[in-house]
Scaffold this motif. Structure first.
Motif, PDB file in Angstrom:
ATOM      1  N   GLU A 151       0.942  -1.008  -0.225  1.00  0.00           N
ATOM      2  CA  GLU A 151      -0.162  -0.282   0.036  1.00  0.00           C
ATOM      3  C   GLU A 151       0.509   1.609   0.157  1.00  0.00           C
ATOM      4  O   GLU A 151       1.713   1.629   0.836  1.00  0.00           O
ATOM      5  N   ALA A 152       0.334   2.273  -0.957  1.00  0.00           N
ATOM      6  CA  ALA A 152       1.030   3.539  -0.623  1.00  0.00           C
ATOM      7  C   ALA A 152       1.120   4.311   0.354  1.00  0.00           C
ATOM      8  O   ALA A 152      -0.246   4.436   0.076  1.00  0.00           O
ATOM      9  N   LEU A 153       2.179   4.891   0.725  1.00  0.00           N
ATOM     10  CA  LEU A 153       1.876   5.665   1.906  1.00  0.00           C
ATOM     11  C   LEU A 153       3.027   7.363   1.917  1.00  0.00           C
ATOM     12  O   LEU A 153       3.866   7.550   2.143  1.00  0.00           O
ATOM     13  N   GLY A 154       2.522   7.716   0.984  1.00  0.00           N
ATOM     14  CA  GLY A 154       3.366   8.672   0.853  1.00  0.00           C
ATOM     15  C   GLY A 154       4.554   8.572  -0.382  1.00  0.00           C
ATOM     16  O   GLY A 154       4.726   8.190  -0.735  1.00  0.00           O
ATOM     17  N   ARG A 186      -0.968  -4.839 -10.076  1.00  0.00           N
ATOM     18  CA  ARG A 186      -1.190  -3.361  -9.098  1.00  0.00           C
ATOM     19  C   ARG A 186      -2.345  -3.115  -9.683  1.00  0.00           C
ATOM     20  O   ARG A 186      -2.361  -3.392 -10.800  1.00  0.00           O
ATOM     21  N   ILE A 187      -2.940  -3.387  -8.538  1.00  0.00           N
ATOM     22  CA  ILE A 187      -4.960  -3.515  -9.477  1.00  0.00           C
ATOM     23  C   ILE A 187      -4.817  -1.518  -9.375  1.00  0.00           C
ATOM     24  O   ILE A 187      -6.433  -1.547  -9.069  1.00  0.00           O
ATOM     25  N   HIS A 188      -4.515  -0.510  -8.630  1.00  0.00           N
ATOM     26  CA  HIS A 188      -4.748   0.592  -7.686  1.00  0.00           C
ATOM     27  C   HIS A 188      -3.243   0.916  -8.003  1.00  0.00           C
ATOM     28  O   HIS A 188      -2.003   0.938  -7.749  1.00  0.00           O
ATOM     29  N   LYS A 189      -3.947   2.720  -8.171  1.00  0.00           N
ATOM     30  CA  LYS A 189      -2.111   3.927  -8.416  1.00  0.00           C
ATOM     31  C   LYS A 189      -1.655   3.447  -7.045  1.00  0.00           C
ATOM     32  O   LYS A 189      -0.439   3.717  -6.545  1.00  0.00           O
ATOM     33  N   SER A 190      -2.196   3.521  -5.377  1.00  0.00           N
ATOM     34  CA  SER A 190      -2.152   2.862  -4.414  1.00  0.00           C
ATOM     35  C   SER A 190      -1.650   1.420  -3.542  1.00  0.00           C
ATOM     36  O   SER A 190      -1.936   1.529  -3.038  1.00  0.00           O
ATOM     37  N   TYR A 191      -1.872   0.169  -4.319  1.00  0.00           N
ATOM     38  CA  TYR A 191      -2.302  -1.277  -4.466  1.00  0.00           C
ATOM     39  C   TYR A 191      -1.663  -1.650  -4.889  1.00  0.00           C
ATOM     40  O   TYR A 191      -1.815  -1.791  -6.814  1.00  0.00           O
ATOM     41  N   ILE A 192      -0.601  -2.692  -4.294  1.00  0.00           N
ATOM     42  CA  ILE A 192      -0.326  -3.894  -5.502  1.00  0.00           C
ATOM     43  C   ILE A 192      -1.180  -5.138  -4.660  1.00  0.00           C
ATOM     44  O   ILE A 192      -0.188  -4.819  -3.430  1.00  0.00           O
ATOM     45  N   VAL A 193      -1.584  -6.275  -5.394  1.00  0.00           N
ATOM     46  CA  VAL A 193      -1.566  -7.444  -4.130  1.00  0.00           C
ATOM     47  C   VAL A 193      -1.208  -8.751  -4.554  1.00  0.00           C
ATOM     48  O   VAL A 193      -0.528  -8.708  -6.011  1.00  0.00           O
ATOM     49  N   ASN A 194      -0.515  -9.727  -3.508  1.00  0.00           N
ATOM     50  CA  ASN A 194      -0.696 -10.854  -3.727  1.00  0.00           C
ATOM     51  C   ASN A 194      -1.873 -11.736  -3.995  1.00  0.00           C
ATOM     52  O   ASN A 194      -3.219 -11.447  -3.778  1.00  0.00           O
ATOM     53  N   LEU A 195      -1.622 -11.905  -5.353  1.00  0.00           N
ATOM     54  CA  LEU A 195      -2.938 -13.113  -6.733  1.00  0.00           C
ATOM     55  C   LEU A 195      -2.911 -14.168  -5.401  1.00  0.00           C
ATOM     56  O   LEU A 195      -4.437 -14.824  -5.670  1.00  0.00           O
ATOM     57  N   THR A 211      -9.324  -8.556   4.169  1.00  0.00           N
ATOM     58  CA  THR A 211     -10.240  -7.006   3.852  1.00  0.00           C
ATOM     59  C   THR A 211     -10.105  -6.480   1.716  1.00  0.00           C
ATOM     60  O   THR A 211      -9.265  -7.353   1.746  1.00  0.00           O
ATOM     61  N   MET A 212     -10.946  -5.827   2.449  1.00  0.00           N
ATOM     62  CA  MET A 212     -11.145  -5.270   0.257  1.00  0.00           C
ATOM     63  C   MET A 212     -10.516  -4.362   0.903  1.00  0.00           C
ATOM     64  O   MET A 212     -10.125  -3.621   1.419  1.00  0.00           O
ATOM     65  N   VAL A 213      -9.766  -3.844  -0.419  1.00  0.00           N
ATOM     66  CA  VAL A 213      -8.568  -2.814  -0.743  1.00  0.00           C
ATOM     67  C   VAL A 213      -9.831  -2.831  -2.167  1.00  0.00           C
ATOM     68  O   VAL A 213     -10.109  -3.343  -3.232  1.00  0.00           O
ATOM     69  N   PRO A 214      -9.043  -0.815  -3.142  1.00  0.00           N
ATOM     70  CA  PRO A 214      -9.944  -0.742  -4.026  1.00  0.00           C
ATOM     71  C   PRO A 214      -9.478  -1.485  -5.677  1.00  0.00           C
ATOM     72  O   PRO A 214      -7.973  -1.643  -5.415  1.00  0.00           O
ATOM     73  N   LEU A 215     -10.274  -1.067  -5.651  1.00  0.00           N
ATOM     74  CA  LEU A 215      -9.831  -1.921  -7.441  1.00  0.00           C
ATOM     75  C   LEU A 215      -9.533  -1.210  -9.014  1.00  0.00           C
ATOM     76  O   LEU A 215     -11.056  -0.467  -9.370  1.00  0.00           O
ATOM     77  N   SER A 216      -8.945  -0.451  -9.423  1.00  0.00           N
ATOM     78  CA  SER A 216      -9.377   0.875 -10.653  1.00  0.00           C
ATOM     79  C   SER A 216     -10.164  -0.327 -11.510  1.00  0.00           C
ATOM     80  O   SER A 216      -9.883  -1.106 -12.174  1.00  0.00           O
ATOM     81  N   ARG A 217     -10.725   0.206 -11.803  1.00  0.00           N
ATOM     82  CA  ARG A 217     -11.683   0.061 -13.096  1.00  0.00           C
ATOM     83  C   ARG A 217     -10.979  -0.914 -13.913  1.00  0.00           C
ATOM     84  O   ARG A 217     -11.804  -1.013 -15.044  1.00  0.00           O
ATOM     85  N   LYS A 219      -8.310  -1.980 -14.226  1.00  0.00           N
ATOM     86  CA  LYS A 219      -7.616  -3.288 -14.043  1.00  0.00           C
ATOM     87  C   LYS A 219      -8.818  -4.336 -13.786  1.00  0.00           C
ATOM     88  O   LYS A 219      -7.823  -5.724 -13.772  1.00  0.00           O
ATOM     89  N   LYS A 220      -9.343  -4.508 -13.754  1.00  0.00           N
ATOM     90  CA  LYS A 220     -10.721  -5.602 -13.314  1.00  0.00           C
ATOM     91  C   LYS A 220     -10.483  -6.676 -14.028  1.00  0.00           C
ATOM     92  O   LYS A 220      -9.693  -8.071 -13.942  1.00  0.00           O
ATOM     93  N   THR A 221     -10.569  -6.515 -15.457  1.00  0.00           N
ATOM     94  CA  THR A 221     -10.191  -7.715 -16.910  1.00  0.00           C
ATOM     95  C   THR A 221      -8.556  -7.740 -16.725  1.00  0.00           C
ATOM     96  O   THR A 221      -9.169  -9.762 -16.485  1.00  0.00           O
ATOM     97  N   GLU A 222      -7.637  -7.500 -16.176  1.00  0.00           N
ATOM     98  CA  GLU A 222      -6.096  -7.635 -16.096  1.00  0.00           C
ATOM     99  C   GLU A 222      -6.647  -8.529 -15.266  1.00  0.00           C
ATOM    100  O   GLU A 222      -5.399  -9.621 -15.159  1.00  0.00           O
ATOM    101  N   LEU A 223      -6.290  -7.703 -13.274  1.00  0.00           N
ATOM    102  CA  LEU A 223      -6.917  -8.785 -12.850  1.00  0.00           C
ATOM    103  C   LEU A 223      -7.590 -10.520 -12.925  1.00  0.00           C
ATOM    104  O   LEU A 223      -6.913 -11.248 -12.307  1.00  0.00           O
ATOM    105  N   ALA A 224      -8.671 -10.065 -13.869  1.00  0.00           N
ATOM    106  CA  ALA A 224      -8.832 -12.003 -13.838  1.00  0.00           C
ATOM    107  C   ALA A 224      -8.917 -12.047 -14.046  1.00  0.00           C
ATOM    108  O   ALA A 224      -8.374 -14.019 -14.356  1.00  0.00           O
ATOM    109  N   GLU A 225      -7.521 -12.035 -15.391  1.00  0.00           N
ATOM    110  CA  GLU A 225      -6.818 -12.659 -16.626  1.00  0.00           C
ATOM    111  C   GLU A 225      -5.911 -13.451 -15.410  1.00  0.00           C
ATOM    112  O   GLU A 225      -5.102 -14.693 -15.553  1.00  0.00           O
ATOM    113  N   ALA A 226      -5.121 -12.330 -14.563  1.00  0.00           N
ATOM    114  CA  ALA A 226      -4.429 -12.665 -14.065  1.00  0.00           C
ATOM    115  C   ALA A 226      -4.803 -13.883 -12.426  1.00  0.00           C
ATOM    116  O   ALA A 226      -3.852 -15.047 -12.756  1.00  0.00           O
TER     117      ALA A 226
END
Length: 230
Positions: A151-154, A186-195, A211-217, A219-226
């Protein structure tokens, strides 16, 4: 293999005696000597230490007081001339307990025990990948499979792992390059997830390790493929 160690003892003569034993042992590397617990605690903030040779009876702050003040102490071999402390010593989960004066044979036995414990604690399965990161001026080993998400923190990033959070000075882009692309996304500008830790997702959120984290619109297809290829 050498365990990085420090000596904490208010007696110069005792520090000298233990230092000689440490420097002559093939499995030990001396990092520093301290004459009191305050100096030792400050030193532990700046050095990665595997083992402390710790005198129990020191003025103002005893060896037990020092242990109680440490959040994540390394292995400890307590040193004292008073056998009454033996039972209390093992309440602190110390590796061993040495009586003064210390014999070479007893010292070697303690170090052998510390080395065995170190190998057991740090043993990693051959398939486990890890990286080293610098956090709080220390190099820390992080097993990649223990990372839930990043998670990005500045100017910093936070690694959320099964062992707790680790904050390091880094950009998301720089850290992303250290991670295997087949395991992290990387599913959002501020989040990278362990698939492998993703449990479910929708158009806006991803559930990672409960835990729920945000998903950029976009990135949804890329996440599903990954996830399909994990």
């Amino acid at each position: 293999m050498k365990l990085r160690c420090i000596i904490v003892d208010d007696s110069f003569l005792q520090r000298t005696a233990v230092s000689r034993l440490v420097n002559n042992h093939p499995n030990l590397a001396m990092v520093a000597e301290y004459s009191n617990a305050i100096e030792a605690k400050n030193g532990l903030k700046n050095n990665e230490i595997d083992l402390i040779f710790l005198d129990v009876e020191m003025p103002i702050i005893s060896g037990f007081d020092l242990l109680e003040s440490l959040d994540n102490p390394p292995q400890v071999i307590l040193i004292t001339g008073n056998p009454d402390y033996a039972l209390k010593a093992f309440d602190y989960n110390v590796t061993d307990y040495l009586y003064k004066p210390i014999s070479l044979a007893r010292f070697d036995a303690s170090v052998k025990r510390a080395v065995a414990k170190y190998e057991q604690i740090n043993k990693l399965d051959e398939d486990e990948e890890y990286i080293f990161v610098k956090s709080n001026l220390r190099q820390r080993k992080v097993v990649l499979n223990d990372i839930n998400w990043v998670e990005a923190l500045g100017d910093y990033i936070k690694l959320v792992t099964t062992e707790g959070n680790v904050v390091i000075l880094s950009t998301m882009k720089s850290f992303e390059q250290k991670l295997p692309k087949e395991k992290f996304l990387r599913i959002h500008k501020s989040y990278i997830v362990n698939l492998e830790k993703v449990e479910k997702f929708n158009s806006k959120k991803v559930e990672v390790a409960g835990t729920m984290v945000p998903l950029s619109r976009h990135k949804k297809t890329e996440l599903a493929e990954a996830l399909y290829n994990v």
